[in-house]
Design a protein around this motif. Sequence first.
Motif, PDB file in Angstrom:
ATOM      1  N   ARG A  14       0.865  -1.180   0.000  1.00  0.00           N
ATOM      2  CA  ARG A  14       0.000   0.000   0.000  1.00  0.00           C
ATOM      3  C   ARG A  14       0.896   1.222   0.000  1.00  0.00           C
ATOM      4  O   ARG A  14       1.749   1.389   0.883  1.00  0.00           O
ATOM      5  CB  ARG A  14      -0.892   0.012   1.223  1.00  0.00           C
ATOM      6  CG  ARG A  14      -1.788   1.209   1.279  1.00  0.00           C
ATOM      7  CD  ARG A  14      -2.742   1.104   2.458  1.00  0.00           C
ATOM      8  NE  ARG A  14      -3.484   2.324   2.570  1.00  0.00           N
ATOM      9  CZ  ARG A  14      -3.724   2.954   3.705  1.00  0.00           C
ATOM     10  NH1 ARG A  14      -3.303   2.436   4.840  1.00  0.00           N
ATOM     11  NH2 ARG A  14      -4.398   4.061   3.713  1.00  0.00           N
ATOM     12  N   LEU A  15       0.723   2.075  -1.010  1.00  0.00           N
ATOM     13  CA  LEU A  15       1.526   3.286  -1.130  1.00  0.00           C
ATOM     14  C   LEU A  15       0.893   4.395  -0.310  1.00  0.00           C
ATOM     15  O   LEU A  15      -0.317   4.613  -0.375  1.00  0.00           O
ATOM     16  CB  LEU A  15       1.632   3.699  -2.594  1.00  0.00           C
ATOM     17  CG  LEU A  15       2.204   2.630  -3.521  1.00  0.00           C
ATOM     18  CD1 LEU A  15       2.135   3.084  -4.963  1.00  0.00           C
ATOM     19  CD2 LEU A  15       3.611   2.266  -3.135  1.00  0.00           C
ATOM     20  N   GLN A  16       1.715   5.106   0.439  1.00  0.00           N
ATOM     21  CA  GLN A  16       1.245   6.178   1.305  1.00  0.00           C
ATOM     22  C   GLN A  16       1.946   7.478   0.927  1.00  0.00           C
ATOM     23  O   GLN A  16       2.824   7.492   0.066  1.00  0.00           O
ATOM     24  CB  GLN A  16       1.511   5.831   2.773  1.00  0.00           C
ATOM     25  CG  GLN A  16       0.818   4.573   3.212  1.00  0.00           C
ATOM     26  CD  GLN A  16       1.204   4.150   4.617  1.00  0.00           C
ATOM     27  OE1 GLN A  16       2.150   4.651   5.189  1.00  0.00           O
ATOM     28  NE2 GLN A  16       0.463   3.207   5.155  1.00  0.00           N
ATOM     29  N   ASN A  18       4.371  10.801   1.137  1.00  0.00           N
ATOM     30  CA  ASN A  18       5.789  11.021   1.447  1.00  0.00           C
ATOM     31  C   ASN A  18       6.654   9.801   1.147  1.00  0.00           C
ATOM     32  O   ASN A  18       7.581   9.477   1.889  1.00  0.00           O
ATOM     33  CB  ASN A  18       5.977  11.445   2.901  1.00  0.00           C
ATOM     34  CG  ASN A  18       5.259  12.738   3.199  1.00  0.00           C
ATOM     35  OD1 ASN A  18       5.161  13.599   2.334  1.00  0.00           O
ATOM     36  ND2 ASN A  18       4.750  12.863   4.397  1.00  0.00           N
ATOM     37  N   MET A  19       6.334   9.106   0.074  1.00  0.00           N
ATOM     38  CA  MET A  19       7.129   7.953  -0.372  1.00  0.00           C
ATOM     39  C   MET A  19       7.197   6.834   0.654  1.00  0.00           C
ATOM     40  O   MET A  19       8.137   6.048   0.669  1.00  0.00           O
ATOM     41  CB  MET A  19       8.548   8.398  -0.766  1.00  0.00           C
ATOM     42  CG  MET A  19       8.616   9.403  -1.894  1.00  0.00           C
ATOM     43  SD  MET A  19       7.917   8.762  -3.414  1.00  0.00           S
ATOM     44  CE  MET A  19       9.133   7.576  -3.863  1.00  0.00           C
ATOM     45  N   GLN A  20       6.221   6.733   1.517  1.00  0.00           N
ATOM     46  CA  GLN A  20       6.144   5.653   2.490  1.00  0.00           C
ATOM     47  C   GLN A  20       5.353   4.502   1.880  1.00  0.00           C
ATOM     48  O   GLN A  20       4.569   4.706   0.965  1.00  0.00           O
ATOM     49  CB  GLN A  20       5.451   6.142   3.767  1.00  0.00           C
ATOM     50  CG  GLN A  20       6.184   7.261   4.471  1.00  0.00           C
ATOM     51  CD  GLN A  20       7.508   6.807   5.036  1.00  0.00           C
ATOM     52  OE1 GLN A  20       7.599   5.726   5.589  1.00  0.00           O
ATOM     53  NE2 GLN A  20       8.535   7.617   4.878  1.00  0.00           N
ATOM     54  N   HIS A  21       5.569   3.309   2.399  1.00  0.00           N
ATOM     55  CA  HIS A  21       4.807   2.149   1.948  1.00  0.00           C
ATOM     56  C   HIS A  21       4.614   1.178   3.109  1.00  0.00           C
ATOM     57  O   HIS A  21       5.337   1.233   4.101  1.00  0.00           O
ATOM     58  CB  HIS A  21       5.492   1.457   0.774  1.00  0.00           C
ATOM     59  CG  HIS A  21       6.794   0.812   1.140  1.00  0.00           C
ATOM     60  ND1 HIS A  21       7.970   1.519   1.220  1.00  0.00           N
ATOM     61  CD2 HIS A  21       7.098  -0.459   1.466  1.00  0.00           C
ATOM     62  CE1 HIS A  21       8.937   0.691   1.576  1.00  0.00           C
ATOM     63  NE2 HIS A  21       8.440  -0.509   1.737  1.00  0.00           N
ATOM     64  N   GLU A  22       3.619   0.326   2.927  1.00  0.00           N
ATOM     65  CA  GLU A  22       3.302  -0.670   3.954  1.00  0.00           C
ATOM     66  C   GLU A  22       3.009  -1.990   3.249  1.00  0.00           C
ATOM     67  O   GLU A  22       2.188  -2.054   2.341  1.00  0.00           O
ATOM     68  CB  GLU A  22       2.077  -0.208   4.730  1.00  0.00           C
ATOM     69  CG  GLU A  22       1.528  -1.207   5.691  1.00  0.00           C
ATOM     70  CD  GLU A  22       0.224  -0.747   6.314  1.00  0.00           C
ATOM     71  OE1 GLU A  22      -0.274  -1.487   7.187  1.00  0.00           O
ATOM     72  OE2 GLU A  22      -0.310   0.296   5.951  1.00  0.00           O
TER      73      GLU A  22
END
Length: 66
Positions: A14-16, A18-22
């Motif tokens: 899952r893309l979030q 600020n270039m974060q992902h989970e």
Amino acid sequence: MTYIDRLSPWCLVRLQANMQHEIVARFRRRNDAEAHLQVMQRLSADGKYTIIFNPVIEEQISDRKG
């Protein structure tokens, strides 16, 4: 990384902001990951998901051992 994670290199991510992902789920086969991706896209239309291949490299394993 656990043994079961090493057996399942395909990840639904899952893309979030600020270039974060989970990592949402891990799969042994790409077609299983693609099927799950389609379901997730239907269930949450505003969520952004992708599939990545995340293999475990033997060097990483040996580095952790010592």
